[in-house]
Scaffold this motif. Structure first.
Motif, PDB file in Angstrom:
ATOM      1  N   SER A  62       0.815  -1.208   0.000  1.00 61.11           N
ATOM      2  CA  SER A  62       0.000   0.000   0.000  1.00 61.11           C
ATOM      3  C   SER A  62       0.851   1.261   0.000  1.00 61.11           C
ATOM      4  O   SER A  62       0.501   2.254  -0.638  1.00 61.11           O
ATOM      5  N   VAL A  63       1.963   1.224   0.730  1.00 60.79           N
ATOM      6  CA  VAL A  63       2.871   2.366   0.732  1.00 60.79           C
ATOM      7  C   VAL A  63       3.417   2.593  -0.673  1.00 60.79           C
ATOM      8  O   VAL A  63       3.510   3.723  -1.154  1.00 60.79           O
ATOM      9  N   LEU A  64       3.782   1.512  -1.350  1.00 53.61           N
ATOM     10  CA  LEU A  64       4.269   1.613  -2.719  1.00 53.61           C
ATOM     11  C   LEU A  64       3.212   2.199  -3.644  1.00 53.61           C
ATOM     12  O   LEU A  64       3.509   3.036  -4.490  1.00 53.61           O
ATOM     13  N   LEU A  65       1.953   1.768  -3.479  1.00 55.10           N
ATOM     14  CA  LEU A  65       0.861   2.295  -4.286  1.00 55.10           C
ATOM     15  C   LEU A  65       0.682   3.787  -4.031  1.00 55.10           C
ATOM     16  O   LEU A  65       0.480   4.568  -4.961  1.00 55.10           O
ATOM     17  N   LEU A  66       0.764   4.208  -2.777  1.00 52.16           N
ATOM     18  CA  LEU A  66       0.636   5.626  -2.448  1.00 52.16           C
ATOM     19  C   LEU A  66       1.752   6.438  -3.105  1.00 52.16           C
ATOM     20  O   LEU A  66       1.521   7.551  -3.584  1.00 52.16           O
ATOM     21  N   GLN A  67       2.947   5.888  -3.121  1.00 51.78           N
ATOM     22  CA  GLN A  67       4.058   6.574  -3.771  1.00 51.78           C
ATOM     23  C   GLN A  67       3.803   6.720  -5.266  1.00 51.78           C
ATOM     24  O   GLN A  67       4.048   7.778  -5.855  1.00 51.78           O
ATOM     25  N   LYS A  68       3.299   5.654  -5.880  1.00 48.07           N
ATOM     26  CA  LYS A  68       2.997   5.695  -7.306  1.00 48.07           C
ATOM     27  C   LYS A  68       1.913   6.719  -7.610  1.00 48.07           C
ATOM     28  O   LYS A  68       2.027   7.516  -8.550  1.00 48.07           O
ATOM     29  N   VAL A  69       0.861   6.695  -6.805  1.00 52.77           N
ATOM     30  CA  VAL A  69      -0.262   7.609  -7.015  1.00 52.77           C
ATOM     31  C   VAL A  69       0.184   9.059  -6.827  1.00 52.77           C
ATOM     32  O   VAL A  69      -0.185   9.951  -7.597  1.00 52.77           O
ATOM     33  N   PHE A  70       1.007   9.296  -5.815  1.00 46.77           N
ATOM     34  CA  PHE A  70       1.499  10.656  -5.576  1.00 46.77           C
ATOM     35  C   PHE A  70       2.393  11.111  -6.728  1.00 46.77           C
ATOM     36  O   PHE A  70       2.345  12.280  -7.138  1.00 46.77           O
ATOM     37  N   ALA A  71       3.197  10.191  -7.258  1.00 45.95           N
ATOM     38  CA  ALA A  71       4.051  10.523  -8.402  1.00 45.95           C
ATOM     39  C   ALA A  71       3.197  10.897  -9.612  1.00 45.95           C
ATOM     40  O   ALA A  71       3.536  11.836 -10.353  1.00 45.95           O
ATOM     41  N   GLU A  72       2.098  10.176  -9.826  1.00 48.11           N
ATOM     42  CA  GLU A  72       1.193  10.499 -10.935  1.00 48.11           C
ATOM     43  C   GLU A  72       0.545  11.864 -10.732  1.00 48.11           C
ATOM     44  O   GLU A  72       0.399  12.642 -11.678  1.00 48.11           O
ATOM     45  N   LEU A  73       0.150  12.149  -9.494  1.00 47.00           N
ATOM     46  CA  LEU A  73      -0.476  13.440  -9.195  1.00 47.00           C
ATOM     47  C   LEU A  73       0.504  14.582  -9.455  1.00 47.00           C
ATOM     48  O   LEU A  73       0.174  15.555 -10.136  1.00 47.00           O
ATOM     49  N   VAL A  74       1.706  14.461  -8.904  1.00 41.77           N
ATOM     50  CA  VAL A  74       2.706  15.519  -9.067  1.00 41.77           C
ATOM     51  C   VAL A  74       3.113  15.659 -10.531  1.00 41.77           C
ATOM     52  O   VAL A  74       3.227  16.777 -11.060  1.00 41.77           O
ATOM     53  N   GLY A  75       3.321  14.535 -11.200  1.00 45.47           N
ATOM     54  CA  GLY A  75       3.719  14.578 -12.598  1.00 45.47           C
ATOM     55  C   GLY A  75       2.669  15.240 -13.475  1.00 45.47           C
ATOM     56  O   GLY A  75       2.992  16.085 -14.326  1.00 45.47           O
ATOM     57  N   THR A  76       1.407  14.876 -13.266  1.00 49.40           N
ATOM     58  CA  THR A  76       0.329  15.484 -14.054  1.00 49.40           C
ATOM     59  C   THR A  76       0.182  16.959 -13.730  1.00 49.40           C
ATOM     60  O   THR A  76      -0.104  17.780 -14.613  1.00 49.40           O
ATOM     61  N   TYR A  77       0.389  17.307 -12.474  1.00 45.89           N
ATOM     62  CA  TYR A  77       0.345  18.720 -12.056  1.00 45.89           C
ATOM     63  C   TYR A  77       1.385  19.531 -12.831  1.00 45.89           C
ATOM     64  O   TYR A  77       1.081  20.594 -13.384  1.00 45.89           O
ATOM     65  N   PHE A  78       2.613  19.034 -12.882  1.00 49.81           N
ATOM     66  CA  PHE A  78       3.677  19.750 -13.582  1.00 49.81           C
ATOM     67  C   PHE A  78       3.408  19.822 -15.081  1.00 49.81           C
ATOM     68  O   PHE A  78       3.681  20.845 -15.717  1.00 49.81           O
ATOM     69  N   VAL A  79       2.878  18.730 -15.642  1.00 48.22           N
ATOM     70  CA  VAL A  79       2.567  18.720 -17.067  1.00 48.22           C
ATOM     71  C   VAL A  79       1.535  19.806 -17.392  1.00 48.22           C
ATOM     72  O   VAL A  79       1.696  20.569 -18.353  1.00 48.22           O
ATOM     73  N   LEU A  80       0.488  19.895 -16.574  1.00 50.51           N
ATOM     74  CA  LEU A  80      -0.540  20.911 -16.804  1.00 50.51           C
ATOM     75  C   LEU A  80      -0.012  22.311 -16.546  1.00 50.51           C
ATOM     76  O   LEU A  80      -0.332  23.255 -17.277  1.00 50.51           O
ATOM     77  N   PHE A  81       0.798  22.434 -15.502  1.00 54.64           N
ATOM     78  CA  PHE A  81       1.301  23.768 -15.152  1.00 54.64           C
ATOM     79  C   PHE A  81       2.194  24.325 -16.260  1.00 54.64           C
ATOM     80  O   PHE A  81       2.056  25.493 -16.641  1.00 54.64           O
ATOM     81  N   ILE A  82       3.094  23.511 -16.786  1.00 53.41           N
ATOM     82  CA  ILE A  82       4.002  23.996 -17.832  1.00 53.41           C
ATOM     83  C   ILE A  82       3.308  24.050 -19.188  1.00 53.41           C
ATOM     84  O   ILE A  82       3.369  25.069 -19.894  1.00 53.41           O
ATOM     85  N   GLY A  83       2.631  22.962 -19.565  1.00 53.92           N
ATOM     86  CA  GLY A  83       1.967  22.934 -20.861  1.00 53.92           C
ATOM     87  C   GLY A  83       0.825  23.935 -20.939  1.00 53.92           C
ATOM     88  O   GLY A  83       0.766  24.763 -21.864  1.00 53.92           O
ATOM     89  N   GLY A  84      -0.081  23.860 -19.964  1.00 56.98           N
ATOM     90  CA  GLY A  84      -1.184  24.820 -19.936  1.00 56.98           C
ATOM     91  C   GLY A  84      -0.687  26.230 -19.702  1.00 56.98           C
ATOM     92  O   GLY A  84      -1.240  27.203 -20.233  1.00 56.98           O
ATOM     93  N   GLY A  85       0.370  26.355 -18.903  1.00 57.97           N
ATOM     94  CA  GLY A  85       0.928  27.679 -18.640  1.00 57.97           C
ATOM     95  C   GLY A  85       1.475  28.337 -19.886  1.00 57.97           C
ATOM     96  O   GLY A  85       1.366  29.553 -20.063  1.00 57.97           O
ATOM     97  N   SER A  86       2.065  27.543 -20.773  1.00 59.05           N
ATOM     98  CA  SER A  86       2.585  28.112 -22.021  1.00 59.05           C
ATOM     99  C   SER A  86       1.456  28.686 -22.870  1.00 59.05           C
ATOM    100  O   SER A  86       1.621  29.729 -23.517  1.00 59.05           O
TER     101      SER A  86
END
Length: 264
Positions: free
Chosen positions: A29-53
């Protein structure tokens, strides 16, 4: 005298009880939480930079369309190299579902990944609105330029291309693994160059949904909620059709083996 089997049984029962009492602290479960958090942060950055442009270009006119295309491709490439070894760097519900369909990802983790991706998109969009005080004219989401049907068809094709490339570099052991980020980022850049002026080149339901919810603009949103899923599944299917196997041709052409070759 206590038998060793009884002791082992007692340990097993104790371990099961411990897992039940502390599910969210178990290694899996800890591993799953790490994966899910990585997806959240990664998608956040993708939207912030891509949408920000997109937002910066609409507000200040300093990025240009080629710059926007490069931003989308570069940020995805950077995030793949940053968290790909943790979560697989999906950042896209259509990619996650396709991996699950073709047995490259466990179905039980799909809802968690999708929720993280949508939340990351919403948070990234909200951050951009707060920083740039964006108005509707600065909308950085995706809407059809002409008809929703045209954008729907285009989203299917460009997402098919994207998933075809992802399948090749991420699921085939013969591919050069350290080139995955460059290949996927380059494909996204290419697709945005081609389809951006027509459909916005979403290729990602989460990428469209986040800005749409923040701005409350839903024109033609069905094309972006359905098209990428269809395109991704077709792209995964297309690559599995050409994936080389060690099985002899006569075995592949048997009905059962032939079908399995497309989904394994």
């Amino acid at each position: 005298m206590t038998k060793s089997s009884d002791i082992e049984e007692g340990k097993v029962e104790g371990e099961e009880t411990s897992v039940k009492e502390s599910f969210w602290t178990s290694p899996e479960s800890v591993l799953l939480l790490q994966k899910v958090f990585a997806e959240l942060v990664g998608t956040y950055f993708v939207l912030f930079i891509g949408g920000g442009s997109v937002a910066v270009n609409k507000k200040y006119g300093s990025v240009s369309f080629p710059g926007i295309s490069l931003c989308w491709g570069l940020v995805v490439m950077a995030m793949i190299y940053s968290v790909g070894h943790i979560s697989g760097a999906h950042f896209n519900p259509a990619v996650t579902l396709t991996f699950a369909i073709f047995r490259r990802f466990p179905y039980k983790q799909v809802p968690f990944y999708m929720a993280a991706q949508v939340l990351g998109s919403i948070l990234g969009s909200a951050t951009l609105v707060l920083i740039f005080d964006s108005q509707i004219v600065h909308f950085f989401g995706t809407t059809p330029i002409e008809t929703a049907t045209q954008s729907f068809c285009l989203e299917i094709v460009i997402t098919l291309i994207l998933m075809f490339v992802i399948s090749g570099v991420a699921t085939d052991s013969r591919a050069i693994g350290n080139m995955a980020g460059l290949a996927v980022g380059g494909t996204i850049c290419m697709n945005v160059f081609m389809a951006g002026p027509v459909s916005g080149a979403s290729m990602n339901p989460a990428r469209t949904l986040g800005p749409a919810l923040i701005f409350r603009i839903y024109h033609g949103i069905w094309a972006y909620m359905i098209g990428p899923f269809i395109g991704a599944i077709l792209g995964g299917f297309a690559y599995n059709m050409i994936r080389r196997t060690d099985k002899p041709l006569r075995e592949l052409t048997k009905s059962e083996s032939f079908i399995r070759s497309f989904v394994c």
